[in-house]
Write a protein that holds these residues in place. Structure first.
Motif, short mmCIF file in Angstrom:
data_model
loop_
_atom_site.label_atom_id
_atom_site.label_comp_id
_atom_site.label_asym_id
_atom_site.label_seq_id
_atom_site.Cartn_x
_atom_site.Cartn_y
_atom_site.Cartn_z
N ILE A 32 0.88 -6.44 -1.58
CA ILE A 32 1.89 -5.77 -2.40
C ILE A 32 1.24 -4.55 -3.05
O ILE A 32 0.26 -4.69 -3.78
N LEU A 33 1.76 -3.37 -2.74
CA LEU A 33 1.28 -2.14 -3.36
C LEU A 33 2.11 -1.86 -4.61
O LEU A 33 3.35 -1.82 -4.54
N LEU A 34 1.46 -1.65 -5.73
CA LEU A 34 2.17 -1.46 -6.99
C LEU A 34 2.63 -0.01 -7.21
O LEU A 34 3.42 0.24 -8.11
N GLY A 35 2.13 0.93 -6.43
CA GLY A 35 2.44 2.33 -6.70
C GLY A 35 1.46 2.87 -7.73
O GLY A 35 0.25 2.83 -7.53
N ILE A 36 1.98 3.38 -8.84
CA ILE A 36 1.14 3.85 -9.94
C ILE A 36 1.26 2.83 -11.07
O ILE A 36 2.22 2.88 -11.84
N PRO A 37 0.34 1.87 -11.19
CA PRO A 37 0.46 0.82 -12.21
C PRO A 37 0.52 1.41 -13.62
O PRO A 37 -0.28 2.27 -13.98
N GLY A 38 1.47 0.94 -14.39
CA GLY A 38 1.63 1.43 -15.75
C GLY A 38 2.62 2.58 -15.87
O GLY A 38 3.06 2.92 -16.96
N LEU A 39 2.96 3.18 -14.71
CA LEU A 39 3.92 4.29 -14.72
C LEU A 39 5.13 3.97 -13.85
O LEU A 39 5.78 4.88 -13.32
N GLU A 40 5.44 2.69 -13.71
CA GLU A 40 6.57 2.29 -12.87
C GLU A 40 7.87 2.95 -13.30
O GLU A 40 8.70 3.32 -12.46
N PRO A 273 -11.42 17.98 -5.21
CA PRO A 273 -10.66 16.75 -5.47
C PRO A 273 -11.31 15.51 -4.86
O PRO A 273 -11.24 14.42 -5.44
N ASP A 274 -11.96 15.66 -3.69
CA ASP A 274 -12.56 14.51 -3.01
C ASP A 274 -13.68 13.90 -3.84
O ASP A 274 -13.68 12.69 -4.12
N PHE A 275 -14.65 14.73 -4.25
CA PHE A 275 -15.77 14.21 -5.04
C PHE A 275 -15.30 13.71 -6.41
O PHE A 275 -15.77 12.67 -6.88
N PHE A 276 -14.37 14.42 -7.02
CA PHE A 276 -13.86 13.99 -8.32
C PHE A 276 -13.17 12.63 -8.22
O PHE A 276 -13.43 11.73 -9.01
N SER A 277 -12.32 12.48 -7.18
CA SER A 277 -11.61 11.21 -7.01
C SER A 277 -12.57 10.07 -6.69
O SER A 277 -12.48 8.99 -7.28
N SER A 278 -13.51 10.30 -5.77
CA SER A 278 -14.44 9.24 -5.36
C SER A 278 -15.34 8.80 -6.51
O SER A 278 -15.55 7.60 -6.72
N LEU A 279 -15.87 9.75 -7.26
CA LEU A 279 -16.79 9.40 -8.34
C LEU A 279 -16.07 8.77 -9.53
O LEU A 279 -16.60 7.84 -10.15
N THR A 280 -14.86 9.23 -9.84
CA THR A 280 -14.13 8.61 -10.96
C THR A 280 -13.70 7.19 -10.60
O THR A 280 -13.66 6.31 -11.47
N HIS A 290 -3.97 4.00 -14.42
CA HIS A 290 -2.89 4.81 -13.85
C HIS A 290 -3.36 6.23 -13.56
O HIS A 290 -2.91 6.87 -12.60
N PHE A 291 -4.32 6.73 -14.36
CA PHE A 291 -4.86 8.07 -14.12
C PHE A 291 -5.69 8.08 -12.84
O PHE A 291 -5.59 9.00 -12.02
N LEU A 292 -6.52 7.05 -12.64
CA LEU A 292 -7.36 6.97 -11.44
C LEU A 292 -6.50 6.89 -10.18
O LEU A 292 -6.76 7.56 -9.18
N VAL A 293 -5.44 6.06 -10.23
CA VAL A 293 -4.57 5.90 -9.07
C VAL A 293 -3.81 7.19 -8.79
O VAL A 293 -3.64 7.61 -7.64
N LEU A 294 -3.34 7.84 -9.85
CA LEU A 294 -2.60 9.08 -9.69
C LEU A 294 -3.48 10.17 -9.07
O LEU A 294 -3.06 10.88 -8.15
N ILE A 295 -4.73 10.28 -9.55
CA ILE A 295 -5.66 11.27 -9.00
C ILE A 295 -5.96 10.98 -7.53
O ILE A 295 -5.95 11.89 -6.68
#
Length: 328
Positions: A32-40, A273-280, A290-295
């Motif tokens: 089950i994929l939640l989408g963006i958790p906390g921002l449903e 965006p790739d390095f920022f997303s992977s490292l965060t 929700h910020f990590l998933v959104l990014i």
């Protein structure tokens, strides 16, 4: 051992990780994929920019493919690599965004185990291909600027085909361990993935075993693929800049460097965006989920939507053909 039933789409509304079931189920049939958790509650609003960017991605990249195919003067190594980049962007975005939009619009959150692993493979393999294509384009710029008289002799159609094949094979080989490792692990707690797509680290976090090997391989892949690609691109541009600074006039230097600006913009659009997303994702433990998933979700759309805009605006040959197409 008695199997614990999987959670279905209607069971996760009040879900929290602390409430998750701890009974093992080695082979989950669905996730089950939640989408963006906390921002449903904001999913509908989030879907608007996602849908817009996806539409621009599809339209822009198909337009580039159409223009290059139609115009014989663009049948050159640089534009062959650009077509590869367009196909890669289309596949990478199409493997994730339609499912995201179905979550945002229709609450369709279930994804089969096999489909999840397939999506994971497509996301990581085509992301690696994108990086490899940018290295090939950097090599093309190096040959065009540093050895202009030998450009057509060095980058023949045969060499371009071999470079393209090497990029594809490398990407597939380095990506195969992701779904392979994910399939081998015993799963527990829940089949709910607090993410909008089957990101490797989000899936293996559901495993009831030591996942250090998956985490370490993710870092190894990040630095051995993208890190090495950045190194080769840096070497190419060091040689390119050295050749540019040797040109006799300022105008000649600016004109020559101008042929590289589209490629440099494409590089920045991918790697930042790739390095920022992977490292965060790995080290941003205090960053809201929700910020990590959104990014991580936006990252999949930023390069594909920017590449056709960058090359459509910055590349004179494509810009001229595009204007002819619409106004002739």
């Amino acid at each position: 051992m008695q199997k614990t039933p999987f959670l279905r789409a209607g069971h996760f509304l009040h879900y929290s990780m602390s409430d998750s079931n701890t009974t093992n189920f080695t082979n989950p049939s669905t996730f089950i994929l939640l989408g963006i958790p906390g921002l449903e509650a904001a999913h509908i609003w989030i879907s608007i920019p996602f849908c817009t960017m996806y539409a621009i991605t599809v339209l822009g990249n198909f337009t580039i493919l159409f223009i290059v195919k139609r115009e014989p003067s663009l049948h050159e190594p640089m534009y062959y690599f650009l077509c590869m980049l367009a196909v890669t962007d289309l596949v990478m975005s199409t493997s994730t965004v339609p499912k995201m939009l179905s979550i945002f619009w229709f609450n369709s959150r279930e994804i089969s185990f096999s489909a999840c692993l397939t999506q994971m493979f497509f996301v990581y393999s085509f992301s690696a291909m994108e990086s490899g294509i940018l290295v090939a384009m950097a090599f093309d710029r190096y040959v065009a600027i540093c050895h202009p008289l030998r450009h057509s002799a060095i980058l023949t159609n045969s060499v371009v085909a071999k470079i393209s094949l090497a990029v594809v094979l490398r990407s597939c080989i380095f990506t195969l361990p992701y779904p392979f490792l994910a399939r081998q692990w015993p799963y527990c707690r829940t089949n709910i993935i607090p993410h909008s797509y089957c990101r490797h680290i989000a899936v293996v976090n559901l495993v009831c075993a030591d996942i250090s090997i998956s985490s370490y391989y993710g870092l190894f892949n990040l630095f051995s693929v993208n890190g090495m690609d950045v190194f080769f691109i840096s070497v190419s541009y060091t040689l390119i800049l050295r050749a540019i600074f040797r040109l006799p006039t300022k105008d000649a230097q600016l004109k020559t460097f101008g042929t590289c600006t589209s490629h440099l913009c494409a590089i920045l659009a991918l790697y930042i965006p790739d390095f920022f997303s992977s490292l965060t994702q790995r080290f941003g433990h205090n960053v809201p989920r929700h910020f990590l998933v959104l990014i991580a979700s936006v990252y999949l759309l930023v390069p594909p939507v920017l590449h056709p805009i960058i090359y459509g605006v910055r590349t004179k040959q494509i810009r001229d053909r595009l204007l002819q197409l619409f106004f002739s």
